[in-house]
Design an enzyme around this catalytic site. Structure first.
Site, PDB file in Angstrom:
ATOM      1  N   LYS A   1      19.737  -0.181   2.893  1.00 16.85           N
ATOM      2  CA  LYS A   1      19.661  -0.558   1.489  1.00 16.85           C
ATOM      3  C   LYS A   1      20.988  -1.111   0.976  1.00 16.85           C
ATOM      4  O   LYS A   1      21.007  -2.045   0.158  1.00 16.85           O
ATOM      5  CB  LYS A   1      19.200   0.635   0.643  1.00 16.85           C
ATOM      6  CG  LYS A   1      17.720   0.959   0.811  1.00 16.85           C
ATOM      7  CD  LYS A   1      16.844  -0.228   0.458  1.00 16.85           C
ATOM      8  CE  LYS A   1      15.366   0.092   0.512  1.00 16.85           C
ATOM      9  NZ  LYS A   1      14.520  -1.091   0.195  1.00 16.85           N
TER      10      LYS A   1
ATOM     11  N   LEU B   1       0.810  -1.218   0.000  1.00 18.95           N
ATOM     12  CA  LEU B   1       0.000   0.000   0.000  1.00 18.95           C
ATOM     13  C   LEU B   1       0.841   1.264   0.000  1.00 18.95           C
ATOM     14  O   LEU B   1       0.320   2.356   0.186  1.00 18.95           O
ATOM     15  CB  LEU B   1      -0.955   0.002   1.205  1.00 18.95           C
ATOM     16  CG  LEU B   1      -1.991  -1.128   1.218  1.00 18.95           C
ATOM     17  CD1 LEU B   1      -2.938  -0.970   2.399  1.00 18.95           C
ATOM     18  CD2 LEU B   1      -2.780  -1.177  -0.088  1.00 18.95           C
TER      19      LEU B   1
ATOM     20  N   ASP C   1       2.686  -9.322   7.615  1.00 23.61           N
ATOM     21  CA  ASP C   1       3.646  -8.559   8.395  1.00 23.61           C
ATOM     22  C   ASP C   1       5.019  -9.182   8.186  1.00 23.61           C
ATOM     23  O   ASP C   1       5.242 -10.336   8.565  1.00 23.61           O
ATOM     24  CB  ASP C   1       3.250  -8.608   9.874  1.00 23.61           C
ATOM     25  CG  ASP C   1       4.142  -7.754  10.755  1.00 23.61           C
ATOM     26  OD1 ASP C   1       5.251  -7.397  10.317  1.00 23.61           O
ATOM     27  OD2 ASP C   1       3.730  -7.447  11.889  1.00 23.61           O
ATOM     28  N   ILE C   2       5.939  -8.455   7.595  1.00 23.48           N
ATOM     29  CA  ILE C   2       7.243  -9.027   7.265  1.00 23.48           C
ATOM     30  C   ILE C   2       8.061  -9.387   8.498  1.00 23.48           C
ATOM     31  O   ILE C   2       9.027 -10.143   8.403  1.00 23.48           O
ATOM     32  CB  ILE C   2       8.063  -8.079   6.367  1.00 23.48           C
ATOM     33  CG1 ILE C   2       8.316  -6.752   7.072  1.00 23.48           C
ATOM     34  CG2 ILE C   2       7.391  -7.899   5.023  1.00 23.48           C
ATOM     35  CD1 ILE C   2       9.385  -5.909   6.428  1.00 23.48           C
TER      36      ILE C   2
ATOM     37  N   TYR D   1      18.224   4.564   6.421  1.00 27.29           N
ATOM     38  CA  TYR D   1      17.598   4.077   5.188  1.00 27.29           C
ATOM     39  C   TYR D   1      18.661   3.648   4.188  1.00 27.29           C
ATOM     40  O   TYR D   1      18.621   2.545   3.634  1.00 27.29           O
ATOM     41  CB  TYR D   1      16.719   5.185   4.601  1.00 27.29           C
ATOM     42  CG  TYR D   1      16.047   4.843   3.289  1.00 27.29           C
ATOM     43  CD1 TYR D   1      15.200   3.752   3.177  1.00 27.29           C
ATOM     44  CD2 TYR D   1      16.239   5.653   2.167  1.00 27.29           C
ATOM     45  CE1 TYR D   1      14.569   3.460   1.972  1.00 27.29           C
ATOM     46  CE2 TYR D   1      15.613   5.373   0.972  1.00 27.29           C
ATOM     47  CZ  TYR D   1      14.781   4.273   0.876  1.00 27.29           C
ATOM     48  OH  TYR D   1      14.167   3.991  -0.326  1.00 27.29           O
TER      49      TYR D   1
ATOM     50  N   LEU E   1       4.475   2.467  -4.553  1.00 27.96           N
ATOM     51  CA  LEU E   1       4.681   1.682  -5.763  1.00 27.96           C
ATOM     52  C   LEU E   1       3.863   0.405  -5.833  1.00 27.96           C
ATOM     53  O   LEU E   1       3.614  -0.112  -6.922  1.00 27.96           O
ATOM     54  CB  LEU E   1       6.173   1.326  -5.903  1.00 27.96           C
ATOM     55  CG  LEU E   1       7.126   2.505  -6.013  1.00 27.96           C
ATOM     56  CD1 LEU E   1       8.570   2.014  -6.035  1.00 27.96           C
ATOM     57  CD2 LEU E   1       6.823   3.327  -7.247  1.00 27.96           C
TER      58      LEU E   1
END
Length: 369
Positions: free
Chosen positions: A199, A64, A106-107, A195, A67
């Site tokens: 990554k 949601l 939920d990851i 962040y 993307l």
């Protein structure tokens, strides 16, 4: 587990108040200590292979956000409505819920995620759950849990069940010591945000799992992504979306970056096209597992001038946010994406004038000037 309980309470409060659109939550986290290759060699797992099915079975986590919904729409046109499952921890809007399969995922709940993959015979996984740059700096423990622990869960499950895994990276994966103009695929990466650090971790872990366990890991470093059908979600490049909404609603826009801050940008349709193309590319065509992709590069001043061609009365002022400006000053000014263009034929469709015209078309601007 007082630490876990405290983090859980903090997450609940943040998700109730934040508009970041990342779609994540915290539950007590399992210990990460089992390698995918520690599964018994005679264990029986059933995954749909491409020889068993005409199309992949797709799961999108964090669906949601900016993307996910657009990607689901694109993939459903390509592979069929019921072959693409959108997931998140938030309740979807009606138009999203009724457009195709949606489930709670939920990851950080490893068991829940594993059950979804097994029960739905998933073969492709797009992992979009993450906290973006500015939001992550405001809550580092949450960003660390979501962006790193959640990734570990996804990697383990993808390797165990022989999935093709896509994890997006970002211009934020570079730092002040990286070459900025242009920034190549391979260079020093020392980001200064949680962040960006998460990554870089995702890029390296995905590549490690590919070479160590044979995981089909694929990754694109996205520039700033601009779309008409989502609100800004806590990123440093959000100004490039907000300016269109403000131009139409109020005719006034206050930018939180300096007017000459140049960053790589891309319209969402190009971003989604590139994502599908790299996932469909033959494995032998890929010379690396993480690619830069780019379409255009502009400053807030250049974007404002193009917007004013459609809304001449737009008033633009600058009130620089020190945190976001400091982040932007460490990011690439231009991406070198020549490897993507050579290896799997990447080619963008939207430059700045096309981007601005398309945004106003979707947002209902009627050339008020």
């Amino acid at each position: 587990m007082p630490v876990v309980r405290n983090v859980s309470r903090a997450v609940s409060k943040l998700l109730q108040s934040s508009a970041c659109g990342c779609g994540v939550s915290i539950v007590p986290v399992r210990c990460i200590g089992i390698s995918p290759r520690q599964v018994a060699s005679d264990a029986s797992f059933h995954s749909v292979s491409f020889s068993e099915s005409d199309h992949p079975r797709v799961l999108i986590t964090g669906g949601l956000g900016q993307l996910g919904v657009g990607l689901a729409k694109l993939l459903r046109k390509r592979f069929g409505k019921n072959n693409v499952i959108l997931s998140d921890i938030r309740k979807p809007a009606d138009h999203v819920f009724y457009s195709g399969p949606f489930i709670y995922s939920d990851i950080l709940d490893y068991k829940n995620l594993r059950e979804i993959v097994v029960n739905n015979r998933i073969t492709w996984l797009f992992h979009y759950s993450a906290l973006l740059s500015a939001v992550g700096e405001a809550n580092v423990p949450l960003a660390r849990a979501v962006n790193i622990t959640g990734l570990h869960n996804v990697l383990d499950i993808a390797a165990e069940h022989n999935l093709r895994l896509f994890v997006p990276s970002t211009i934020g994966a570079f730092g002040p010591t990286s070459p900025r103009d242009p920034t190549p695929d391979l260079c020093i990466q020392r980001p200064r945000t949680i962040y960006g650090v998460s990554k870089v971790h995702a890029e390296l872990m995905g590549e490690y799992y590919h070479y160590r366990y044979g995981l089909d890991f694929r990754c694109l470093r996205y520039p700033g992504i601009i779309s008409a059908d989502s609100q800004p979600g806590g990123g440093t490049t959000d100004y490039a979306v907000q300016i269109f909404h403000d131009a139409i609603k109020t005719g006034k826009f206050e930018c939180n970056l300096k007017p000459d801050t140049r960053l790589p940008m891309m319209y969402i349709d190009d971003c989604l096209k590139a994502t599908l193309e790299v996932m469909e590319a033959p494995a032998e065509a890929l010379s690396m597992r993480t690619y830069n992709i780019s379409a255009m590069s502009f400053t807030p001043e250049e974007l404002a001038q193009e917007v004013q061609k459609h809304v001449p009365e737009l008033q633009v002022t600058y009130n620089v946010d020190a945190v976001r400006q400091a982040i932007a000053d460490t990011w690439p000014m231009n991406f070198d994406d020549s490897n993507a263009r050579r290896d799997w034929g990447w080619k963008h469709d939207y430059d700045l004038p096309e981007l601005v015209s398309t945004m106003f078309s979707f947002l209902g601007e009627d050339s008020r000037g």
